[in-house]
Scaffold this active site. Structure first.
Site, PDB file in Angstrom:
ATOM      1  N   GLU A  13      -1.045  -1.603  40.746  1.00  0.00           N
ATOM      2  CA  GLU A  13      -2.514  -0.865  40.701  1.00  0.00           C
ATOM      3  C   GLU A  13      -2.440   0.502  40.997  1.00  0.00           C
ATOM      4  O   GLU A  13      -3.265   1.194  40.773  1.00  0.00           O
ATOM      5  CB  GLU A  13      -3.165  -1.679  41.622  1.00  0.00           C
ATOM      6  N   HIS A 309      -3.459  -5.582  43.705  1.00  0.00           N
ATOM      7  CA  HIS A 309      -3.022  -5.269  44.898  1.00  0.00           C
ATOM      8  C   HIS A 309      -1.974  -6.259  45.406  1.00  0.00           C
ATOM      9  O   HIS A 309      -1.095  -5.671  46.135  1.00  0.00           O
ATOM     10  CB  HIS A 309      -4.409  -5.081  45.912  1.00  0.00           C
TER      11      HIS A 309
END
Length: 342
Positions: A13, A309
């Site tokens: 990410e 994440h």
């Protein structure tokens, strides 16, 4: 000391969580790091004030040598010294998130050689960051199940963009953390809703709570409006799901030009997804549990499909340690995230 571990901040990410996770593990393991392409997938890239404060705080906690510590930097060299627990105050200087700052420095202090007291100044209720309520009601009980001894205090709320909030943490270290097993949430004990308005009309909160009452099944058993002054201008609405084994909290932040009904409607959708999936761990708690599981040397939990994440943080941890997480899909909505006991 081992040679610096090179970490590419553009992986996964590509945000600030890579820096925070790497700093926590660097402090705990006493491993130097060379981090490149910091926040490469954010605009603007590089260190912002909040991330720089994380870096400087980690350096102060360990007497680290540090290169590249300036706003906009996309490359740093961080060589920690021995962790030095104690009493510290860190001021982000903006409305940057104090809860994300704590994410970088709390884990190693849980296992330090002595107690610590942290006072963090900045934002406590920020979009794109867990609010203080999430730390206190959701993460902290799970850390305590693992044996951690931490107390958190919200001394003053601080909303974006003014900031001015104060978060305090008291940490009594332990010799080890216990692996966490969180595979069932148990029966729902309560759903509660809260709408906070700081420097804004009360009717915003009333409209948000009305939407939650209409769209959640079961509807909140308790609803509360909190009106704040001298905390900047902001609005947050939360829904808390308390179950036998876990509490989860979901939030929506008011935005200029966005109706209160839309904010609360999106929040209701998140809560419904969680309730329908019947998993114990939501996506944000999943992110927060990974580094503690690594420090404990094992554990597992059931969650929704892992976010970028989550998978990115796993990659950071696996760069430091010889252990591998397992990601096992058990159904379309159930994933088990595990780290075999070491």
């Amino acid at each position: 000391m081992k040679p610096p571990l090179r970490i590419d901040g553009s992986m996964g990410e590509g945000g600030g969580q890579i820096l925070r996770s790497a700093l926590a593990l660097s402090l705990h393991l006493q491993r130097p790091i060379h981090l490149i392409n910091i926040r490469a997938q954010r605009r603007p890239p590089g260190l912002r004030r909040q991330h720089l404060t994380c870096l400087l705080a980690a350096a102060e906690l360990s007497g680290a040598t540090l290169e590249g510590a300036q706003i906009g930097s996309q490359e740093i060299h961080f060589t920690p010294g021995p962790l030095r627990p104690g009493r510290y105050t860190f001021d982000i200087g903006t409305a940057g998130s104090t809860t994300l700052l704590l994410q970088a420095i709390l884990p190693p202090l849980l296992l330090a050689s002595g107690p610590s007291h942290l006072t963090l100044h900045g934002g406590t209720h920020n979009p794109q960051a867990p609010p203080f309520d999430f730390l206190g009601q959701v993460l902290l009980p799970q850390l305590q199940r693992m044996g951690a001894r931490v107390r958190l205090h919200l001394q003053r709320p601080g909303f974006y963009p003014r900031g001015g909030g104060i978060l305090a943490a008291e940490i009594e270290p332990v010799s080890r953390l216990h692996p966490l097993e969180l595979t069932e949430r148990g029966e729902i004990q309560e759903i509660a809703a809260q709408a906070v308005v700081a420097g804004l009309p009360r009717h915003i909160a009333e409209r948000e709570l009305k939407v939650l009452a209409e769209r959640l099944d079961p509807p909140p058993a308790r609803s509360e409006i909190v009106e704040l002054s001298e905390c900047g201008i902001g609005n947050i609405v939360t829904a808390t799901v308390r179950c036998r084994h876990v509490t989860e909290l979901f939030c929506g932040f008011g935005e200029r030009g966005v109706r209160a009904e839309k904010i609360a409607g999106a929040l209701a959708g998140e809560v419904r997804n969680y309730l329908d999936a019947q998993v114990p761990v939501g996506p944000h708690l999943a992110d927060q549990l990974l580094v503690p599981l690594a420090l404990a040397g094992g554990g597992r939990f059931i969650t929704l499909p892992p976010t970028r994440h989550t998978t990115t943080t796993i990659r950071v941890i696996e760069a430091f340690l010889p252990w591998k997480f397992s990601l096992e899909q058990q159904s379309p909505t159930h994933w088990q995230v595990g780290l075999p006991h070491q």
